[in-house]
Design a protein around this motif. Structure first.
Motif, mmCIF file in Angstrom:
data_model
loop_
_atom_site.group_PDB
_atom_site.id
_atom_site.type_symbol
_atom_site.label_atom_id
_atom_site.label_comp_id
_atom_site.label_asym_id
_atom_site.label_seq_id
_atom_site.Cartn_x
_atom_site.Cartn_y
_atom_site.Cartn_z
ATOM 1 N N ALA A 32 0.833 -1.213 0.000
ATOM 2 C CA ALA A 32 0.000 0.000 0.000
ATOM 3 C C ALA A 32 0.863 1.257 0.000
ATOM 4 O O ALA A 32 0.513 2.256 -0.634
ATOM 5 C CB ALA A 32 -0.922 -0.001 1.212
ATOM 6 N N ARG A 108 8.747 -10.889 4.606
ATOM 7 C CA ARG A 108 7.720 -10.158 5.314
ATOM 8 C C ARG A 108 6.961 -9.207 4.368
ATOM 9 O O ARG A 108 5.741 -9.079 4.434
ATOM 10 C CB ARG A 108 8.364 -9.365 6.451
ATOM 11 C CG ARG A 108 7.382 -8.708 7.346
ATOM 12 C CD ARG A 108 8.080 -7.729 8.284
ATOM 13 N NE ARG A 108 7.060 -6.983 8.950
ATOM 14 C CZ ARG A 108 6.731 -7.155 10.233
ATOM 15 N NH1 ARG A 108 7.379 -7.989 10.986
ATOM 16 N NH2 ARG A 108 5.745 -6.459 10.747
ATOM 17 N N LEU A 111 4.554 -11.299 2.230
ATOM 18 C CA LEU A 111 3.356 -11.725 2.974
ATOM 19 C C LEU A 111 2.431 -10.550 3.225
ATOM 20 O O LEU A 111 1.213 -10.648 3.046
ATOM 21 C CB LEU A 111 3.748 -12.326 4.326
ATOM 22 C CG LEU A 111 4.224 -13.765 4.369
ATOM 23 C CD1 LEU A 111 4.319 -14.230 5.816
ATOM 24 C CD2 LEU A 111 3.268 -14.674 3.599
ATOM 25 N N SER A 112 3.030 -9.447 3.650
ATOM 26 C CA SER A 112 2.231 -8.270 3.962
ATOM 27 C C SER A 112 1.518 -7.744 2.718
ATOM 28 O O SER A 112 0.339 -7.394 2.760
ATOM 29 C CB SER A 112 3.164 -7.220 4.567
ATOM 30 O OG SER A 112 2.687 -5.939 4.340
ATOM 31 N N ALA A 114 0.707 -9.484 -0.008
ATOM 32 C CA ALA A 114 -0.321 -10.436 -0.420
ATOM 33 C C ALA A 114 -1.531 -10.381 0.506
ATOM 34 O O ALA A 114 -2.668 -10.579 0.081
ATOM 35 C CB ALA A 114 0.255 -11.851 -0.470
ATOM 36 N N ALA A 115 -1.287 -10.098 1.804
ATOM 37 C CA ALA A 115 -2.403 -10.042 2.747
ATOM 38 C C ALA A 115 -3.259 -8.812 2.528
ATOM 39 O O ALA A 115 -4.440 -8.801 2.854
ATOM 40 C CB ALA A 115 -1.884 -10.055 4.183
ATOM 41 N N SER A 116 -2.665 -7.750 1.966
ATOM 42 C CA SER A 116 -3.427 -6.506 1.861
ATOM 43 C C SER A 116 -3.923 -6.228 0.452
ATOM 44 O O SER A 116 -4.776 -5.378 0.268
ATOM 45 C CB SER A 116 -2.593 -5.325 2.360
ATOM 46 O OG SER A 116 -1.452 -5.157 1.547
ATOM 47 N N SER A 117 -3.427 -6.945 -0.545
ATOM 48 C CA SER A 117 -3.829 -6.639 -1.910
ATOM 49 C C SER A 117 -4.174 -7.915 -2.674
ATOM 50 O O SER A 117 -3.309 -8.781 -2.858
ATOM 51 C CB SER A 117 -2.685 -5.921 -2.632
ATOM 52 O OG SER A 117 -2.756 -6.162 -4.028
ATOM 53 N N PRO A 118 -5.435 -8.051 -3.135
ATOM 54 C CA PRO A 118 -5.792 -9.237 -3.922
ATOM 55 C C PRO A 118 -4.925 -9.378 -5.166
ATOM 56 O O PRO A 118 -4.586 -10.497 -5.564
ATOM 57 C CB PRO A 118 -7.256 -8.996 -4.284
ATOM 58 C CG PRO A 118 -7.779 -8.113 -3.192
ATOM 59 C CD PRO A 118 -6.613 -7.213 -2.840
ATOM 60 N N ALA A 121 -1.761 -10.880 -3.997
ATOM 61 C CA ALA A 121 -2.006 -12.283 -3.646
ATOM 62 C C ALA A 121 -2.048 -13.148 -4.904
ATOM 63 O O ALA A 121 -1.475 -14.237 -4.946
ATOM 64 C CB ALA A 121 -3.310 -12.419 -2.859
ATOM 65 N N LEU A 124 1.486 -13.619 -6.256
ATOM 66 C CA LEU A 124 2.266 -14.554 -5.437
ATOM 67 C C LEU A 124 1.803 -15.992 -5.684
ATOM 68 O O LEU A 124 2.617 -16.909 -5.805
ATOM 69 C CB LEU A 124 2.141 -14.184 -3.954
ATOM 70 C CG LEU A 124 2.846 -15.121 -2.972
ATOM 71 C CD1 LEU A 124 4.324 -15.278 -3.286
ATOM 72 C CD2 LEU A 124 2.661 -14.631 -1.533
ATOM 73 N N THR A 125 0.497 -16.164 -5.798
ATOM 74 C CA THR A 125 -0.047 -17.500 -6.057
ATOM 75 C C THR A 125 0.442 -18.050 -7.387
ATOM 76 O O THR A 125 0.840 -19.218 -7.489
ATOM 77 C CB THR A 125 -1.586 -17.445 -6.048
ATOM 78 O OG1 THR A 125 -2.000 -17.034 -4.755
ATOM 79 C CG2 THR A 125 -2.185 -18.804 -6.366
ATOM 80 N N PHE A 161 4.962 -16.753 9.692
ATOM 81 C CA PHE A 161 4.123 -15.674 10.202
ATOM 82 C C PHE A 161 4.132 -15.646 11.737
ATOM 83 O O PHE A 161 4.330 -14.592 12.348
ATOM 84 C CB PHE A 161 2.691 -15.857 9.682
ATOM 85 C CG PHE A 161 1.862 -14.613 9.744
ATOM 86 C CD1 PHE A 161 1.870 -13.713 8.689
ATOM 87 C CD2 PHE A 161 1.086 -14.321 10.856
ATOM 88 C CE1 PHE A 161 1.108 -12.547 8.741
ATOM 89 C CE2 PHE A 161 0.332 -13.156 10.917
ATOM 90 C CZ PHE A 161 0.336 -12.268 9.852
ATOM 91 N N SER B 112 -3.747 -9.099 7.748
ATOM 92 C CA SER B 112 -3.142 -8.052 6.935
ATOM 93 C C SER B 112 -2.570 -6.942 7.808
ATOM 94 O O SER B 112 -1.455 -6.449 7.573
ATOM 95 C CB SER B 112 -4.209 -7.535 5.962
ATOM 96 O OG SER B 112 -3.989 -6.203 5.645
ATOM 97 N N ALA B 115 0.543 -8.206 9.537
ATOM 98 C CA ALA B 115 1.667 -8.383 8.614
ATOM 99 C C ALA B 115 2.308 -7.058 8.256
ATOM 100 O O ALA B 115 3.488 -7.006 7.934
ATOM 101 C CB ALA B 115 1.212 -9.097 7.338
ATOM 102 N N VAL B 165 -6.654 -16.297 1.543
ATOM 103 C CA VAL B 165 -6.044 -15.037 1.109
ATOM 104 C C VAL B 165 -5.373 -15.248 -0.246
ATOM 105 O O VAL B 165 -5.714 -14.587 -1.223
ATOM 106 C CB VAL B 165 -5.042 -14.500 2.157
ATOM 107 C CG1 VAL B 165 -4.360 -13.228 1.653
ATOM 108 C CG2 VAL B 165 -5.758 -14.218 3.477
ATOM 109 N N LEU B 166 -4.449 -16.219 -0.326
ATOM 110 C CA LEU B 166 -3.807 -16.496 -1.617
ATOM 111 C C LEU B 166 -4.746 -17.239 -2.563
ATOM 112 O O LEU B 166 -4.697 -17.058 -3.766
ATOM 113 C CB LEU B 166 -2.530 -17.317 -1.409
ATOM 114 C CG LEU B 166 -1.404 -16.646 -0.641
ATOM 115 C CD1 LEU B 166 -0.199 -17.568 -0.564
ATOM 116 C CD2 LEU B 166 -1.007 -15.324 -1.317
#
Lengths: 198, 198
Positions: A32, A108, A111-112, A114-118, A121, A124-125, A161, B112, B115, B165-166
């Motif tokens: 972000a 980190r 992960l951060s 991917a957790a906050s942005s589809p 994510a 990464l997938t 995590f 999120s 993280a 999430v992923l």
């Protein structure tokens, strides 16, 4: 035209400098907090050049995951070799990545982001699927190898995590040998054990 | 003085309305995107009142985790009862939390936020320790019960991250019975099995 670093716009070195700046930004500010403009400023180029090479922030993140600058590719090496020792090899490599001063910060950031942005994510997938799960599936040669891989991955992600992001005390204080003894059998069971998968 | 909702500043209803607005903000915008000013606007109160009740954004996040509005407390219920079935009960409750339309979004907001913010991570860790791991330790009554709990927690966190999430394809498409059959034995082993812990 040359910019003040002496790099010509559009050269591979310029692309590399932009990518370094982006990795730094994702690591320090998260997904972000990263902007095209900020990355351009750090790399000492025009924002238009960032967009020329990478399109948008998602393109930058995608390139950052794929580059040697982010450490997921390092996990690929340990796939080679004896399949019975894979759980332990993956665990030890993964712990040392998190404890590496640069790589840990980058894991980190991944992960951060991917957790906050589809969008992050999804990137990464796609990376995990193509670069980790598919090579792993070739190594395992069994049915449902990708499902096995991501079950193992889920334990590794959660361990990283809980130990390195949350730093929950009893987990953060275990040494590598204790962690390997507790968790590697789980990874190994997911990869090669009896699982009720069709 | 009354605000336009008719609630008196400083009343418990006002505090509740601010907390609801904060949970909504953390869920929609994450930790980084949440501001005292935005929460105040949604709750239709003065920002000074938000600070009066909660201090700052960290205080809001802490209250949000602790309130019934965020779903971690729900996991506590399943600690009661037969310890041999704990792995499966935890798994089923956890999957249903993630698949609940509101709770799933909130779990994602918690992960999120933790993280991306060390302060949020510290608050989540304190909450998990006091509200989940310590009650679990009392239930297990054995040595190293908190370490066992967070090892189990690490698998649950990673499973939620990878599946919800992923959304890694082979994992996202397993049904609950398959997931329970693959993962609940891992949770159970961490909680009550033979582990090489001192």
């Amino acid at each position: 035209m040359e910019n003040k670093t002496g790099r010509r716009p559009g050269s591979p070195q310029t692309r590399e400098a932009i990518l370094d700046a982006a990795i730094e930004a994702f690591t320090q500010a998260g997904y972000a907090g990263t902007t095209i403009r900020g990355v351009a400023r750090t790399a000492e180029v025009d924002p238009a050049l960032v967009m020329h090479f990478f399109g948008n922030k998602d393109g930058l993140f995608d390139a950052a995951i794929r580059s040697g600058g982010l450490p997921l590719r390092e996990l690929g090496d340990v796939l080679e070799g004896d399949v019975d020792g894979l759980g332990e090899r993956l665990m030890r490599r993964y712990l040392s990545l998190w404890e590496h001063p640069e790589h840990g910060a980058r894991l980190r950031a991944i992960l951060s982001s991917a957790a906050s942005s589809p969008a992050a994510a999804a990137m990464l997938t796609e990376f995990l699927t193509n670069e980790v799960l598919q090579p792993l599936a070739e190594q395992l040669r069994g049915g449902e190898a990708e499902t096995r891989g991501i079950l193992a991955g889920s334990q590794l992600i959660g361990l990283g995590f809980a130990r390195y992001v949350l730093k929950v005390p009893p987990l953060a204080s275990l040494d590598h040998d204790q962690l390997v003894a507790c968790v590697a059998p789980v990874i190994q069971r997911y990869l090669t054990g009896d699982l009720p998968l069709v």
